[in-house]
Design an enzyme around this catalytic site. Structure first.
Site, PDB file in Angstrom:
ATOM      1  N   HIS A 129       0.799  -1.224   0.000  1.00 60.80           N
ATOM      2  CA  HIS A 129       0.000   0.000   0.000  1.00 60.80           C
ATOM      3  C   HIS A 129       0.834   1.277   0.000  1.00 60.80           C
ATOM      4  O   HIS A 129       0.296   2.360  -0.134  1.00 60.80           O
ATOM      5  CB  HIS A 129      -0.969   0.016   1.189  1.00 60.80           C
ATOM      6  CG  HIS A 129      -0.308   0.310   2.496  1.00 60.80           C
ATOM      7  ND1 HIS A 129       0.424  -0.621   3.182  1.00 60.80           N
ATOM      8  CD2 HIS A 129      -0.246   1.446   3.229  1.00 60.80           C
ATOM      9  CE1 HIS A 129       0.903  -0.074   4.282  1.00 60.80           C
ATOM     10  NE2 HIS A 129       0.515   1.184   4.345  1.00 60.80           N
TER      11      HIS A 129
HETATM   12  C1  UD1 Z   1      -2.505   5.167   5.964  1.00 59.91           C
HETATM   13  C2  UD1 Z   1      -1.278   5.723   6.697  1.00 59.91           C
HETATM   14  C3  UD1 Z   1      -0.190   4.660   6.740  1.00 59.91           C
HETATM   15  C4  UD1 Z   1      -0.708   3.327   7.269  1.00 59.91           C
HETATM   16  C5  UD1 Z   1      -1.927   2.923   6.461  1.00 59.91           C
HETATM   17  C6  UD1 Z   1      -2.534   1.625   6.962  1.00 59.91           C
HETATM   18  C7  UD1 Z   1      -0.842   8.139   6.471  1.00 59.91           C
HETATM   19  C8  UD1 Z   1      -0.040   9.157   5.774  1.00 59.91           C
HETATM   20  N1  UD1 Z   1      -0.719   6.869   6.004  1.00 59.91           N
HETATM   21  O1  UD1 Z   1      -2.099   4.938   4.617  1.00 59.91           O
HETATM   22  O2  UD1 Z   1       0.848   5.109   7.590  1.00 59.91           O
HETATM   23  O3  UD1 Z   1       0.303   2.356   7.146  1.00 59.91           O
HETATM   24  O4  UD1 Z   1      -2.912   3.963   6.569  1.00 59.91           O
HETATM   25  O5  UD1 Z   1      -3.507   1.146   6.079  1.00 59.91           O
HETATM   26  O6  UD1 Z   1      -1.551   8.465   7.399  1.00 59.91           O
HETATM   27  N2  UD1 Z   1      -9.151   4.459   1.023  1.00 59.91           N
HETATM   28  C9  UD1 Z   1     -10.393   3.888   0.864  1.00 59.91           C
HETATM   29  N3  UD1 Z   1     -11.077   3.528   1.995  1.00 59.91           N
HETATM   30  C10 UD1 Z   1     -10.594   3.718   3.247  1.00 59.91           C
HETATM   31  C11 UD1 Z   1      -9.323   4.308   3.388  1.00 59.91           C
HETATM   32  C12 UD1 Z   1      -8.617   4.663   2.267  1.00 59.91           C
HETATM   33  O7  UD1 Z   1     -10.869   3.697  -0.229  1.00 59.91           O
HETATM   34  O8  UD1 Z   1     -11.281   3.352   4.219  1.00 59.91           O
HETATM   35  C13 UD1 Z   1      -8.372   4.798  -0.181  1.00 59.91           C
HETATM   36  C14 UD1 Z   1      -8.592   6.197  -0.703  1.00 59.91           C
HETATM   37  O9  UD1 Z   1      -8.489   6.147  -2.086  1.00 59.91           O
HETATM   38  C15 UD1 Z   1      -7.395   6.954  -0.129  1.00 59.91           C
HETATM   39  C16 UD1 Z   1      -6.311   5.902  -0.154  1.00 59.91           C
HETATM   40  O10 UD1 Z   1      -6.981   4.679   0.123  1.00 59.91           O
HETATM   41  O11 UD1 Z   1      -7.061   8.092  -0.854  1.00 59.91           O
HETATM   42  C17 UD1 Z   1      -5.208   6.137   0.841  1.00 59.91           C
HETATM   43  O12 UD1 Z   1      -5.745   6.283   2.179  1.00 59.91           O
HETATM   44  P1  UD1 Z   1      -4.952   7.129   3.286  1.00 59.91           P
HETATM   45  O13 UD1 Z   1      -5.662   7.054   4.561  1.00 59.91           O
HETATM   46  O14 UD1 Z   1      -4.639   8.487   2.733  1.00 59.91           O
HETATM   47  O15 UD1 Z   1      -3.566   6.424   3.379  1.00 59.91           O
HETATM   48  P2  UD1 Z   1      -3.192   4.878   3.476  1.00 59.91           P
HETATM   49  O16 UD1 Z   1      -2.491   4.538   2.209  1.00 59.91           O
HETATM   50  O17 UD1 Z   1      -4.345   4.030   3.895  1.00 59.91           O
END
Ligand code: UD1
Length: 354
Positions: free
Chosen positions: A202
């Site tokens: 991820h």
């Molecule tokens: C976040 C944390 C990372 C952690 C990870 C665990 C930051 C900068 N990153 O990364 O440290 O290891 O969580 O999973 O805080 N999305 C969904 N549904 C959700 C959540 C996310 O569809 O419930 C998708 C969205 O397109 C979003 C992308 O995933 O833009 C990234 O989500 P985000 O929370 O920004 O960062 P993670 O990659 O999950």
């Protein structure tokens, strides 16, 4: 005493679970969910499976660019802190939710305790590295999971605020592993025990560039056993944007798993391939060999003992690293004894309990 825990992303719900249990009877405990993760399988499922009560506040911030996401959390947290008047804000790990909570509380002169303090990758390209460094330097109490983390804090002049408590992820893992003993939970996709790998990906460095993601998927597809790819929403969306088919060669595509299913599946696997921090450690605690697709790791102990190996620039090394001989057996316990939450609450009460 009133403690306000702030969580928002999947690994933080796991870390919150043992704290919720131990804090009972010692302090009033309120929970804020920032809403950083919001899909059922990324959020609600963890509260349900790990016996965490519904959050007292949900800011519903959702996804977004780092600045917008962190800023929205900051605005919401300021209001919650004003309303609750906690004696301490407890923040977890290294996500944007961690940094937002540390900043909001610090600016309101509310003491901050940082659980999982002192981890460093020394890679400033990682958003988590900024979040950790900034959180550690603003927090009043630094709760470190390992001696290596304590050493990093000492190098940064933060020893006086630091306490070695152990790793709360060990607490959860041992509890869940023991509760699974004697049960027969199924492995997803009808895979055969001992004859598959578990994979998660991820990190932006692995998912955001099309050539990089494509090269990783190609290498995974060539491994000698089925590769159960537990696809994080970010991986799915980036693969779609780049026109990359994740369902390739040995890969068996699956949604992310709930925590007990993940622990069961990893424990029955032949190995783990990941870029997650938590999963590297979970693999080690379950004594399953791990290969990490990153140039460095915060969990250096796993590499030193041979249970984890890093592959980054040269992806052609992935197959031979995953297929390497089993590591030397060890009973080392660098991540604590499963009682880190008790030491955490004791340290918080001692520091801010009046
Ligand atoms: C976040 C944390 C990372 C952690 C990870 C665990 C930051 C900068 N990153 O990364 O440290 O290891 O969580 O999973 O805080 N999305 C969904 N549904 C959700 C959540 C996310 O569809 O419930 C998708 C969205 O397109 C979003 C992308 O995933 O833009 C990234 O989500 P985000 O929370 O920004 O960062 P993670 O990659 O999950």
């Amino acid at each position: 005493m009133r403690i306000l825990s702030v969580v928002g992303a999947r690994p933080q719900f796991v870390k919150l679970a043992p704290i919720v249990k131990v804090v009972q009877g010692h302090a009033e405990h309120l929970i804020v969910h920032t809403g950083q993760h919001y899909d059922d399988i990324m959020s609600d499922v963890f509260f349900k499976d790990l016996g965490i009560p519904a959050p007292d506040f949900n800011l519903g911030v959702g996804s977004g660019k780092h600045g917008a996401q962190t800023a929205a959390m900051l605005v919401g947290l300021e209001q919650v802190i004003e309303q609750c008047q906690p004696d301490c804000v407890l923040v977890y790990g290294d996500t944007n939710s961690t940094l937002a909570a540390a900043l909001a509380a610090t600016k309101m002169h509310v003491p901050v305790a940082h659980l999982e303090a002192g981890l460093r990758s020394f890679n400033r390209r990682m958003p988590e590295e900024h979040n950790r460094v900034l959180t550690d330097h603003s927090a009043d109490l630094l709760l470190a999971p390992t001696q290596v983390a304590m050493n990093h804090l000492a190098h940064e002049g933060l020893s006086r605020r630091s306490v070695l408590v152990g790793d709360v992820m060990t607490d959860v893992l041992y509890t869940v592993r023991d509760s699974l003993a004697g049960t027969s939970m199924e492995i997803p996709a009808g895979l055969e025990a001992g004859n598959f790998y578990v994979c998660t990906l991820h990190r932006p460095d692995n998912t955001d560039s099309a050539p990089r993601l494509s090269a990783i998927i190609n290498e995974l597809g060539c491994l000698d056993k089925p590769v159960l790819l537990l696809a994080h929403p970010r991986l799915r969306s980036r693969a779609e944007q780049h026109g990359i088919n994740l369902d390739h060669g040995s890969i068996v595509l699956n949604p992310p798993l709930a925590y007990p299913e993940l622990i069961n599946t990893v424990s029955l696997s032949a190995g783990v391939v990941t870029d997650s921090g938590g999963l590297q450690k979970e693999a080690f605690l379950l004594r399953v060999p791990c290969t990490t697709i990153r140039p460095e790791t915060e969990w250096v102990e796993t590499v030193e003992m041979g249970w984890n190996a890093l592959v980054s620039e040269d992806l052609s090394a992935l197959a031979r690293t995953v297929h390497r001989p089993a590591p030397v057996a060890t009973d080392a316990a660098p991540y604590g004894d499963g009682h880190a939450a008790e030491r955490t609450i004791a340290a918080v009460l001692a520091a801010f309990g009046g």
